[in-house]
Design a protein around this motif. Structure first.
Motif, PDB file in Angstrom:
ATOM      1  N   GLY A 397       0.833  -1.203   0.000  1.00  0.00           N
ATOM      2  CA  GLY A 397       0.000   0.000   0.000  1.00  0.00           C
ATOM      3  C   GLY A 397       0.862   1.246   0.000  1.00  0.00           C
ATOM      4  O   GLY A 397       1.786   1.370   0.812  1.00  0.00           O
ATOM      5  N   HIS A 404      -0.414  -5.631   1.269  1.00  0.00           N
ATOM      6  CA  HIS A 404      -1.825  -5.883   1.000  1.00  0.00           C
ATOM      7  C   HIS A 404      -2.032  -7.207   0.257  1.00  0.00           C
ATOM      8  O   HIS A 404      -3.110  -7.800   0.348  1.00  0.00           O
ATOM      9  CB  HIS A 404      -2.417  -4.741   0.185  1.00  0.00           C
ATOM     10  N   GLY A 405      -1.028  -7.585  -0.524  1.00  0.00           N
ATOM     11  CA  GLY A 405      -1.143  -8.810  -1.299  1.00  0.00           C
ATOM     12  C   GLY A 405       0.214  -9.222  -1.834  1.00  0.00           C
ATOM     13  O   GLY A 405       1.233  -8.560  -1.592  1.00  0.00           O
ATOM     14  N   ILE A 463      -4.068 -11.242   3.407  1.00  0.00           N
ATOM     15  CA  ILE A 463      -3.566 -10.683   2.146  1.00  0.00           C
ATOM     16  C   ILE A 463      -4.113 -11.502   0.978  1.00  0.00           C
ATOM     17  O   ILE A 463      -4.383 -12.696   1.097  1.00  0.00           O
ATOM     18  CB  ILE A 463      -2.022 -10.674   2.114  1.00  0.00           C
ATOM     19  N   THR A 593      -8.832   0.297  -8.742  1.00  0.00           N
ATOM     20  CA  THR A 593      -7.590   0.631  -8.041  1.00  0.00           C
ATOM     21  C   THR A 593      -6.424   0.447  -8.994  1.00  0.00           C
ATOM     22  O   THR A 593      -6.519  -0.270  -9.996  1.00  0.00           O
ATOM     23  CB  THR A 593      -7.403  -0.259  -6.800  1.00  0.00           C
ATOM     24  N   THR A 595      -2.189  -0.342  -9.454  1.00  0.00           N
ATOM     25  CA  THR A 595      -0.916  -0.829  -8.924  1.00  0.00           C
ATOM     26  C   THR A 595       0.183  -0.443  -9.896  1.00  0.00           C
ATOM     27  O   THR A 595       0.068  -0.673 -11.104  1.00  0.00           O
ATOM     28  CB  THR A 595      -0.936  -2.363  -8.751  1.00  0.00           C
ATOM     29  N   ASP A 614      -2.508   3.554  -5.751  1.00  0.00           N
ATOM     30  CA  ASP A 614      -2.940   2.792  -4.582  1.00  0.00           C
ATOM     31  C   ASP A 614      -1.883   1.823  -4.070  1.00  0.00           C
ATOM     32  O   ASP A 614      -1.648   1.727  -2.858  1.00  0.00           O
ATOM     33  CB  ASP A 614      -4.210   2.002  -4.924  1.00  0.00           C
ATOM     34  N   THR A 615      -1.251   1.075  -4.982  1.00  0.00           N
ATOM     35  CA  THR A 615      -0.354  -0.002  -4.574  1.00  0.00           C
ATOM     36  C   THR A 615       0.898   0.026  -5.431  1.00  0.00           C
ATOM     37  O   THR A 615       0.854   0.389  -6.615  1.00  0.00           O
ATOM     38  CB  THR A 615      -1.047  -1.380  -4.735  1.00  0.00           C
TER      39      THR A 615
END
Length: 642
Positions: A397, A404-405, A463, A593, A595, A614-615
């Motif tokens: 994040g 987050h993942g 996640i 979102t 990335t 966002d990511t």
């Protein structure tokens, strides 16, 4: 059509000595070997009398007298001679004199082996002596004799024993010249292409195999061989649009130009290259005793230049080009199959490099191709053997710095080539279809690992795991059913699974792919477009897709770099910043979102954070790591940024 090759010997010759030629000498000889033999008086061809003490029959049982048999022998159309055990002619018929161009009476007392050349090679001479001695039943061989008037005659000679009491053998001589001429014509038709009249594939490989035999190059020459393997570019379009008749005329015209190129190349060389049509629009120019790659390169250049000029055929003005694979190597250790494989591979390179060119065989490039082939052929079995493993790269994040993942990245621990990254084998897997099997394994393994992290770290926010999916997986398998089954088996919640598809695969989705994506989205699975900004970028279509995440391609993110890896300053690309900012704003307006991939510096992360990304994913946060390293990150409050 006249023959150009003598062709193979008749079937009866295949187990006999080689064919020889000999001048027919009509002058009498009176000795066999070194033993002088006195002149033999004229002998009546009547069947010899019985042994002493027995009376001669006046006639055979059917009433035919021996004189009848003598008359039949004398007038028979087949040339024959009776030869005694010493090898001397006792009597001969008129047909033999006619065939050999001499008076029949001059044969009497002559050495029979000299008349029909039976002593020119050891094997035939030995077999003939065995028949004379009664130790072998029959001899049959082919001989090329020279007639007194100068022309050559091909004959088949048969030596067979007469009944034992006769103590003689019968030699029959058949003129097979017409048969051999027919064989030569048939062989020419068999070995030449009917459209171009060039040597065909069969004759080409016969010549190639002969050129590679040890004896062919040990006696002299360079000991090298070269091949130009040629394919016409776009010839199929000529057949499809103008018809096969025009296509055949074009092939014949190409053959004429190739032949001229070969003749020109042969003027300054010991041998002229062999031009052959191997089939379709494929031709070959074989260079025996080549002097090196320069000679083959010059020949290939001359061929390309010759084919550049337009072809005028029946009012049609056609232009074409050709691609040529060039191979040149030592003949020692080379096989016909190996040479053709190398030529075919090199021709493929010439096509792939843009056509209308020649390409020289490159061992290193071929080794890479062989490696690809080795990988492709073992992919399916490698999945079953458990040679693949997953590494995971954090998706962080931008605001809180938390994990987050993760993205699952497959690795192949190959027993021969070591650890291989996806760019070495994913393309191969998509080509041969093994991506379905491999993709299912990756999906199941990643979901199982994500669930394991969730169970091992109940206090940490769960996640999601992101898995790459090839479009072929959507077409060649029931991806929706596979995902549902794996989620049920592993216990992972659908919203903790993200599937990544490339922009080019998603943007053109319709029918089954679009239905599959919609079903997965309805299930709760997140859909991400990978490498966004490098494909179609059909923004209008984007609004109708069940997509929840855009992953910006790293080429845009690199434009945000304010410092180099060594710490020196670097100027960002303003255009990249404007594009990325616009894409992020658009994505957010659509409820998506974003990335950013390939985040490598703190300045990039800072700028991306400032425009609302966002990511982030990249080496700033972590390289792809083993599952236990992700567990360590989950136990910390934030992912490190170094």
């Amino acid at each position: 059509m006249s023959g150009t090759s003598e062709g193979p010997a008749p079937a009866g010759d295949l187990v006999r000595p080689a064919v020889t030629k000999r001048h027919v000498d009509a002058s009498p000889r009176t000795s066999v070997g070194a033993t002088p033999v006195p002149p033999v008086p004229s002998v009546s061809p009547v069947t010899p009398g019985p042994p002493p003490g027995e009376s001669a029959p006046a006639a055979v049982p059917d009433g035919t007298s021996p004189h009848t048999f003598h008359a039949a022998f004398a007038t028979a159309p087949l040339a024959m001679a009776v030869v005694n055990r010493e090898g001397l002619v006792v009597t001969a018929n008129e047909s033999l004199g006619t065939l050999l161009g001499a008076e029949t009476r001059t044969f009497t007392g002559r050495i029979a082996a000299d008349l029909v050349d039976l002593a020119s090679d050891t094997r035939t001479w030995h077999a003939y002596r065995e028949v004379l001695g009664g130790r072998q039943a029959r001899l049959r061989c082919t001989r090329r004799l020279k007639h007194p008037d100068g022309h050559a005659i091909w004959v088949q000679v048969t030596v067979a024993p007469l009944p034992p009491q006769e103590r003689a053998v019968l030699i029959s001589v058949a003129d097979i010249g017409a048969r051999r001429e027919l064989q030569a014509r048939l062989r020419h038709l068999q070995m030449h292409d009917s459209v171009t009249r060039l040597p065909n594939r069969t004759l080409f490989f016969e010549r190639l195999s002969a050129a590679l035999e040890t004896e062919a190059y040990e006696e002299g020459g360079t000991g090298r061989i070269g091949l130009c393997y040629l394919d016409l570019d776009g010839f199929k379009a000529v057949n499809d649009t103008l018809g096969h008749r025009v296509g055949d005329r074009l092939l014949a015209a190409v053959a004429e130009r190739l032949t001229r190129c070969a003749d020109e190349a042969g003027r300054t060389r010991a041998t002229t290259p062999l031009v052959a049509r191997l089939g379709g629009d494929e031709f070959a120019l074989l260079v025996e005793d080549s002097t090196g790659t320069d000679q083959l390169a010059d020949l290939a250049e001359s061929v390309l230049k010759a084919l550049q000029a337009p072809f005028d055929l029946s009012g049609q003005r056609l232009s074409l080009s050709a691609s040529i694979g060039v191979v040149e190597r030592r003949a020692t250790g080379t096989t016909a199959t190996g040479l053709m494989q190398a030529a075919d591979t090199t021709l493929y390179w010439a096509k792939a490099d843009g056509k209308g060119r020649w390409t020289l065989f490159d061992p290193e490039r071929n080794a890479h191709r062989m490696t690809r082939q080795a990988l492709s052929s073992t992919l399916r079995a490698a999945v079953e053997r458990g040679e693949f493993a997953l590494e995971y790269q954090p998706l962080v994040g931008m605001e809180d710095g938390g994990v987050h993942g993760v993205e699952a990245l497959v690795r192949w621990n190959h027993p021969r080539f070591g650890m291989l990254t996806p760019n070495r084998f994913i393309g191969l897997a998509e080509e041969n279809g093994s991506i379905v099997q491999l993709g299912r394994w990756v999906l199941a393994t990643a979901c199982r690992q994500a669930r394991r992290w969730q169970l091992d770290h109940p206090d940490a926010p769960p996640i999601f795991v992101s898995v790459n999916v090839a479009v072929r997986q959507v077409w060649d398998s029931d991806l929706v059913a596979d995902v549902a089954e794996i989620l049920a088996e592993t216990g992972l919640a659908p919203h903790l699974l993200q599937l990544e598809l490339t922009e080019s695969a998603v943007m053109g989705s319709a029918g089954r792919p679009l239905q599959a994506l919609q079903a997965l989205s309805d299930m709760g699975v997140r859909i991400a477009i990978d490498d966004f900004g490098t494909g179609y970028s059909n923004l209008a279509y984007l609004s109708r897709l069940p997509v929840s995440v855009l992953k910006l391609d790293g080429s845009f993110v690199r434009g945000f770099q304010y410092e180099n890896a060594d710490g020196s300053s670097a100027h960002p690309n303003p255009a990249d910043e404007v594009i990325v900012e616009a894409l992020i704003q658009l994505a957010h307006r659509l409820g998506l979102t974003v990335t950013a991939e390939c985040v490598e510096t703190a300045s990039q992360a800072s700028r991306l954070r400032g425009i609302g990304c966002d990511t982030g994913q990249g080496w700033l946060y972590s390289r792809p790591v083993a599952p236990d390293r992700i567990s360590a990150l989950l136990m910390s409050t934030a992912c490190p940024r170094t």
